[in-house]
Scaffold this motif. Structure first.
Motif, PDB file in Angstrom:
ATOM      1  N   ALA A  91       0.846  -1.196   0.000  1.00 22.72           N
ATOM      2  CA  ALA A  91       0.000   0.000   0.000  1.00 22.72           C
ATOM      3  C   ALA A  91       0.880   1.245   0.000  1.00 22.72           C
ATOM      4  CB  ALA A  91      -0.912  -0.008   1.218  1.00 22.72           C
ATOM      5  N   HIS A  92       0.569   2.191  -0.876  1.00 22.54           N
ATOM      6  CA  HIS A  92       1.421   3.373  -1.030  1.00 22.54           C
ATOM      7  C   HIS A  92       0.685   4.683  -0.771  1.00 22.54           C
ATOM      8  CE1 HIS A  92       4.888   1.233  -2.935  1.00 22.54           C
ATOM      9  NE2 HIS A  92       3.931   0.356  -3.164  1.00 22.54           N
ATOM     10  N   GLY A  93      -0.623   4.657  -0.649  1.00 26.17           N
ATOM     11  CA  GLY A  93      -1.378   5.883  -0.445  1.00 26.17           C
ATOM     12  C   GLY A  93      -1.415   6.316   1.000  1.00 26.17           C
ATOM     13  N   PHE A  94      -1.181   7.615   1.252  1.00 19.82           N
ATOM     14  CA  PHE A  94      -1.318   8.214   2.582  1.00 19.82           C
ATOM     15  C   PHE A  94      -0.372   7.594   3.605  1.00 19.82           C
ATOM     16  CE2 PHE A  94      -5.665   7.549   0.725  1.00 19.82           C
ATOM     17  CZ  PHE A  94      -5.760   8.792   0.118  1.00 19.82           C
ATOM     18  N   LYS A  95       0.812   7.197   3.172  1.00 17.20           N
ATOM     19  CA  LYS A  95       1.779   6.597   4.080  1.00 17.20           C
ATOM     20  C   LYS A  95       3.062   7.404   4.086  1.00 17.20           C
ATOM     21  CE  LYS A  95       0.570   1.720   4.417  1.00 17.20           C
ATOM     22  NZ  LYS A  95       1.117   0.361   4.341  1.00 17.20           N
ATOM     23  N   ARG A  96       3.716   7.415   5.243  1.00 13.54           N
ATOM     24  CA  ARG A  96       5.020   8.066   5.324  1.00 13.54           C
ATOM     25  C   ARG A  96       6.008   7.349   4.409  1.00 13.54           C
ATOM     26  NH1 ARG A  96       4.954   8.227  11.936  1.00 13.54           N
ATOM     27  NH2 ARG A  96       3.424   9.903  12.162  1.00 13.54           N
ATOM     28  N   LEU A 173      -5.373   0.398   7.366  1.00 11.80           N
ATOM     29  CA  LEU A 173      -5.368  -0.668   8.378  1.00 11.80           C
ATOM     30  C   LEU A 173      -6.434  -1.716   8.060  1.00 11.80           C
ATOM     31  CD1 LEU A 173      -4.925   1.433  11.651  1.00 11.80           C
ATOM     32  CD2 LEU A 173      -3.253  -0.128  10.650  1.00 11.80           C
ATOM     33  N   VAL A 174      -7.643  -1.249   7.762  1.00 11.34           N
ATOM     34  CA  VAL A 174      -8.751  -2.168   7.469  1.00 11.34           C
ATOM     35  C   VAL A 174      -8.498  -2.928   6.171  1.00 11.34           C
ATOM     36  CG1 VAL A 174     -11.219  -2.296   6.939  1.00 11.34           C
ATOM     37  CG2 VAL A 174     -10.417  -0.787   8.771  1.00 11.34           C
ATOM     38  N   ALA A 175      -7.893  -2.249   5.176  1.00  8.20           N
ATOM     39  CA  ALA A 175      -7.667  -2.871   3.866  1.00  8.20           C
ATOM     40  C   ALA A 175      -6.421  -3.741   3.831  1.00  8.20           C
ATOM     41  CB  ALA A 175      -7.574  -1.796   2.784  1.00  8.20           C
ATOM     42  N   HIS A 176      -5.690  -3.828   4.939  1.00  4.76           N
ATOM     43  CA  HIS A 176      -4.461  -4.637   4.943  1.00  4.76           C
ATOM     44  C   HIS A 176      -4.757  -6.103   4.638  1.00  4.76           C
ATOM     45  CE1 HIS A 176      -0.360  -5.743   5.881  1.00  4.76           C
ATOM     46  NE2 HIS A 176      -0.789  -6.647   6.747  1.00  4.76           N
ATOM     47  N   LEU A 177      -5.879  -6.618   5.154  1.00  9.77           N
ATOM     48  CA  LEU A 177      -6.258  -8.008   4.866  1.00  9.77           C
ATOM     49  C   LEU A 177      -6.490  -8.191   3.370  1.00  9.77           C
ATOM     50  CD1 LEU A 177      -7.051 -10.869   5.764  1.00  9.77           C
ATOM     51  CD2 LEU A 177      -9.369  -9.999   6.175  1.00  9.77           C
ATOM     52  N   SER A 194      -0.031  -3.716  -6.335  1.00 12.58           N
ATOM     53  CA  SER A 194       0.103  -2.612  -5.391  1.00 12.58           C
ATOM     54  C   SER A 194      -1.219  -1.860  -5.325  1.00 12.58           C
ATOM     55  CB  SER A 194       1.240  -1.662  -5.784  1.00 12.58           C
ATOM     56  OG  SER A 194       0.881  -0.903  -6.918  1.00 12.58           O
ATOM     57  N   ARG A 195      -1.368  -1.085  -4.245  1.00  9.76           N
ATOM     58  CA  ARG A 195      -2.605  -0.311  -4.056  1.00  9.76           C
ATOM     59  C   ARG A 195      -2.261   1.109  -3.623  1.00  9.76           C
ATOM     60  NH1 ARG A 195      -5.584   1.036   0.351  1.00  9.76           N
ATOM     61  NH2 ARG A 195      -4.357  -0.343   1.694  1.00  9.76           N
ATOM     62  N   TYR A 196      -2.962   2.073  -4.219  1.00  6.19           N
ATOM     63  CA  TYR A 196      -2.882   3.458  -3.762  1.00  6.19           C
ATOM     64  C   TYR A 196      -4.310   3.899  -3.454  1.00  6.19           C
ATOM     65  CZ  TYR A 196      -1.243   8.250  -3.285  1.00  6.19           C
ATOM     66  OH  TYR A 196      -0.924   9.490  -2.774  1.00  6.19           O
ATOM     67  N   ALA A 197      -4.677   3.896  -2.164  1.00  2.56           N
ATOM     68  CA  ALA A 197      -6.049   4.184  -1.732  1.00  2.56           C
ATOM     69  C   ALA A 197      -7.004   3.171  -2.379  1.00  2.56           C
ATOM     70  CB  ALA A 197      -6.425   5.626  -2.046  1.00  2.56           C
ATOM     71  N   ASP A 198      -7.904   3.633  -3.248  1.00  3.36           N
ATOM     72  CA  ASP A 198      -8.870   2.728  -3.876  1.00  3.36           C
ATOM     73  C   ASP A 198      -8.419   2.255  -5.251  1.00  3.36           C
ATOM     74  OD1 ASP A 198      -9.062   5.132  -5.188  1.00  3.36           O
ATOM     75  OD2 ASP A 198     -11.246   5.230  -5.168  1.00  3.36           O
ATOM     76  N   ASP A 199      -7.202   2.582  -5.625  1.00  9.09           N
ATOM     77  CA  ASP A 199      -6.672   2.296  -6.964  1.00  9.09           C
ATOM     78  C   ASP A 199      -5.775   1.051  -6.901  1.00  9.09           C
ATOM     79  OD1 ASP A 199      -5.084   2.378  -9.348  1.00  9.09           O
ATOM     80  OD2 ASP A 199      -5.583   4.491  -9.565  1.00  9.09           O
ATOM     81  N   LEU A 200      -6.214  -0.049  -7.533  1.00  7.39           N
ATOM     82  CA  LEU A 200      -5.472  -1.307  -7.516  1.00  7.39           C
ATOM     83  C   LEU A 200      -4.784  -1.533  -8.859  1.00  7.39           C
ATOM     84  CD1 LEU A 200      -8.170  -3.669  -5.934  1.00  7.39           C
ATOM     85  CD2 LEU A 200      -6.738  -1.976  -4.808  1.00  7.39           C
TER      86      LEU A 200
END
Length: 298
Positions: A91-96, A173-177, A194-200
């Motif tokens: 996951a790459h969206g909204f992460k440090r 956190l919820v989408a980690h599964l 990979s995922r960026y927010a809702d973009d897969l």
């Protein structure tokens, strides 16, 4: 004591307030006494590809509270990843230390790049999912009262609002599964995911694109890169509590322009030439006349 350990040791609203730098009575007022209708300002912004996106912007006090909650959860995630030596590259969206560039880099120079969106990503994560995650996830397992307070801070009208500073980290956190299941599916199919927010995004150099991930629509739309998600992919996404936006699936071939989160990935990571052209034109206008007009990108 670490931030995660302090959070796990918390048992009351007062403990949560202390962690977030708020007085308990101020936190209690925001959550239970302030009218729900006054906590957010709702407005619409245009989407890049048409339509309107509903933004719910929290009032200043609630925004500060949610920003501090976001920082706390980000710190906890970093502690967990460090302790477990987890690289967390999915996951790459909204992460440090993550961005559209780190996301696009995963799919550079591939034969196939398949992209799809999750429909109503934030609204599909409701109060029960947030609270349940904080209670049951092995890395958190928070006290029942604390999980409830955090879910109340994060949610509005029973969903994560788009516009809240803490919605992005909680959605991750919820989408980690979902991410872990899609990583497994992609690995079995010989793809990178990979995922960026809702973009897969899925990509591969295989001769044929794996049917478990996507297949041609079988109509004239196939010529315009419209493909259907594979049954295995649909099953994983639906079983994890999300839905595919059927209108936003796109297969990009090596001979065509491939882009991921707005960046071209055919050979090197780059912006579209239309964007560069428009920026040059705006800079030229600014230098020559002192003014410029914002030019829309196709």
């Amino acid at each position: 004591m670490s931030r995660l350990a302090t959070l796990k040791a918390a048992t009351s609203l007062s403990d949560v307030a202390k962690l977030l730098g708020f007085k308990p009575n101020k936190l209690s007022y925001i959550l239970y006494r302030q009218l729900a209708a006054t906590k957010y300002k709702t407005f619409q912004i245009p989407k890049r590809n048409g339509g309107q996106r509903t933004i719910k912007a929290p009032i200043d006090a609630l925004k500060l509270l949610q920003r501090r909650l976001s920082d706390l959860l980000q710190d906890c995630v970093e502690e967990i990843n460090t302790a477990k030596q987890r690289k967390d590259r999915t996951a790459h969206g909204f992460k440090r230390y993550r961005s559209i560039i780190t996301n696009a880099r995963q799919h550079r120079h591939r034969r196939w790049v398949f992209n799809l969106d999750i429909e109503d990503f934030f609204p599909s994560i409701n109060f029960g999912r947030v609270r349940g995650f904080l209670l049951k996830n092995r890395d958190f397992e928070l006290h029942e009262g604390v999980a409830t307070v955090i879910a109340q801070i994060a949610c509005h009208e029973n969903t994560l609002p788009q516009g809240s500073p803490c919605s992005p980290i909680i959605s991750n956190l919820v989408a980690h599964l979902l991410d872990m299941r899609l990583v497994k599916l992609a690995s079995q199919a010989g793809c990178t995911y990979s995922r960026y927010a809702d973009d897969l995004t899925f990509s591969t150099n295989k001769k044929e694109f794996p049917a478990d991930i996507a297949r041609p629509s079988g109509t004239e739309d196939a010529a315009s890169h419209f493909w259907l998600p594979g049954e295995a992919l649909q099953k994983v996404i639906n079983r994890t509590g999300f839905c595919i936006n059927a209108k936003k699936t796109r297969q990009m071939y090596r001979a065509s322009r491939q882009y991921v989160t707005g960046l071209v990935v055919n050979k090197k990571i780059n912006v579209r030439w239309e964007y560069r052209h428009n920026v040059r034109a705006m800079v030229h206008s600014l230098v020559k006349s002192g003014t410029f007009k914002i030019l829309c990108n196709p």
